[in-house]
Design an enzyme around this catalytic site. Sequence first.
Site, mmCIF file in Angstrom:
data_model
loop_
_atom_site.group_PDB
_atom_site.id
_atom_site.type_symbol
_atom_site.label_atom_id
_atom_site.label_comp_id
_atom_site.label_asym_id
_atom_site.label_seq_id
_atom_site.Cartn_x
_atom_site.Cartn_y
_atom_site.Cartn_z
ATOM 1 N N ASN A 1 38.657 41.308 67.784
ATOM 2 C CA ASN A 1 39.615 40.552 68.582
ATOM 3 C C ASN A 1 39.233 40.569 70.066
ATOM 4 O O ASN A 1 38.926 41.625 70.626
ATOM 5 C CB ASN A 1 41.012 41.155 68.417
ATOM 6 N N GLU A 2 39.229 39.387 70.697
ATOM 7 C CA GLU A 2 39.056 39.231 72.142
ATOM 8 C C GLU A 2 38.043 40.226 72.706
ATOM 9 O O GLU A 2 38.380 41.079 73.544
ATOM 10 C CB GLU A 2 40.415 39.367 72.837
ATOM 11 N N TRP B 1 50.561 33.305 67.147
ATOM 12 C CA TRP B 1 50.851 34.726 67.382
ATOM 13 C C TRP B 1 52.337 34.852 67.663
ATOM 14 O O TRP B 1 52.842 34.235 68.588
ATOM 15 C CB TRP B 1 50.043 35.261 68.570
ATOM 16 N N GLU C 1 44.671 32.256 68.045
ATOM 17 C CA GLU C 1 45.960 32.743 68.552
ATOM 18 C C GLU C 1 46.477 31.728 69.558
ATOM 19 O O GLU C 1 45.700 31.118 70.291
ATOM 20 C CB GLU C 1 45.828 34.093 69.274
ATOM 21 N N HIS D 1 41.563 31.576 71.829
ATOM 22 C CA HIS D 1 42.966 31.966 71.961
ATOM 23 C C HIS D 1 43.559 31.215 73.142
ATOM 24 O O HIS D 1 43.003 31.246 74.249
ATOM 25 C CB HIS D 1 43.089 33.483 72.158
ATOM 26 N N ARG E 1 46.253 35.783 59.493
ATOM 27 C CA ARG E 1 45.270 36.619 60.193
ATOM 28 C C ARG E 1 45.872 38.009 60.338
ATOM 29 O O ARG E 1 46.933 38.176 60.944
ATOM 30 C CB ARG E 1 44.922 36.024 61.556
ATOM 31 N N TYR F 1 46.506 30.752 75.618
ATOM 32 C CA TYR F 1 47.728 31.202 76.296
ATOM 33 C C TYR F 1 47.800 30.508 77.654
ATOM 34 O O TYR F 1 47.636 29.286 77.725
ATOM 35 C CB TYR F 1 47.733 32.732 76.400
#
Length: 544
Positions: free
Chosen positions: A162-163, A287, A258, A229, A85, A231
């Site tokens: 992105n995001e 990531w 991610e 994503h 990516r 996290y």
Amino acid sequence: MRSRTPAVPGPATVAAALLGLLLPLIAFVTPAHAAPPGFRITDGRLLESNGNDFVMRGVNHAHTWFPDRVSSLAHIKAKGANTVRVVLSSGDRWTRNDTADVANVVAQCKQNRLICVLEVHDTTGYGEQSGAATLSRAADYWISVQSALAGQEDYVLVNIGNEPYGNTGYTAWTADTKAAIQKLRTAGFRHTIMVDAPNWGQDWAFTMRDNAASVFAADPDANTIFSIHMYGVFDTAAEISDYLNRFVTAGLPIVVGEFGHNHSDGDPDEDTILAVTQQLGLGYLGWSWSGNGGGVEYLDMVTNFDPNQLTSWGQRLFNGANGIAATSQEATIYSSGGGDTTPPTAPGTPTASAVTSSSVTLNWAASSDANGVTGYDVVRVSGATETAATTTTGTSVTVTGLAPETSYTFAVYAHDAAGNRSQRSGTVTVTTSSGGPAVACAVAYRVANEWPGGFQGEIVIRNTGSSAVNGWTLRWTFPGSQRVSNLWGGTVTQSGSEVSVTSASYTATIAPAGSVALGFTATEGGTNPNPATFTLNGSGCSLT
């Protein structure tokens, strides 16, 4: 890489929300449409054009901030990845990646037998992050570089932005995502489109989860994949398993676009992320390769882009249980009829003829390719932006729909049957005519005097036709850094290297076989080559 630490609920709040929000994903109907030409979504799975199930196993690479590190793609492939990516910028927050750069990234992915997910990073945290771009702006960027992506549907997925929302205004994500997808489809994109979740990509409010079915149904190609994503919000096995299984149960495609082993917003459970994606046959993209800053340097997989210096995170992702080395399978496009990754040679610089007020004919020397050139893409070039003009299977084409008395710059790409695209040809600049009668003319140009940093030039315009010229505009392009400082015999304007002179009252009329003379002084930056072409009222003049 996320540009700031998002403010997100703690694990307890998220766990409660996960248990409390038991809204089922609504059933959806796949729209009827011609099958996409490359990657496509079928029954919630990402398939190659040959029907092979493809599971992403790869990493993110921060190309836009480290454009000199394109060799990292070869290193990422050598570690076993099948996908990368690539971070790009639309120019709203960072330096724009132009069409030529995007084409080179795609070529490098193909040469290294990687599937390329391209994303615009400028949308990160929109609504909360100052300067962040909208999804609509990101879609406009993709349209501006579309010529680099045409024919690459077997190799490239387009991750719109992105995001694309922080923790403010994120309820607009659904409508904005649908609109961006439809803008790309209207512009002719047939690629699989990837969409990121809001809430800094982590979807703790479940906006993407609970609206994914309607977003998918809004894509006329039914070819959208969702990206979560993971996290600090995803710090327990239950949260990870519940989120991913909801998509699988609903028959909706999902990928972990991610994730990391640690983060300032909490400690993600990377072992479960790897195990559950492997169990469900879902893709993941860690990531990130290298170059992290802002306090999250621990997310580097290798130190200072050196593939021989794996960090503990890199060692875990590449070589650990359910990691890339153990689970990655190369896309079959590289081994089943699509193994040709060598692009054609660049076409010759086009030449222009038959210039009118609305069209021009372009000719160029053919490209060569071991397996044959299948066509050419002609583009209009304006600074860093390219706009598709037309396509052809031959080496000559007439471009129509141009505006009168306007300068256009054209270039050509070649492509082969495998979708490989050549480097861009040289460019040619053409000024369309005013729409009046053609003018027959000849121009003599000479440097009458020269000194360090400047010179005096003379131009003689001769009417070689049988009718008088009454009022004229002479245009030329300096091939060096010359800039006119003073001119007599007309009124001069200059934009960059392009010069335009309109006649003075005493030079406006040029009788048949007659001539008028211009003189000027100009600066130059060390070299002083002569202009190669002149046009008078849009008609090309011979040089004498």
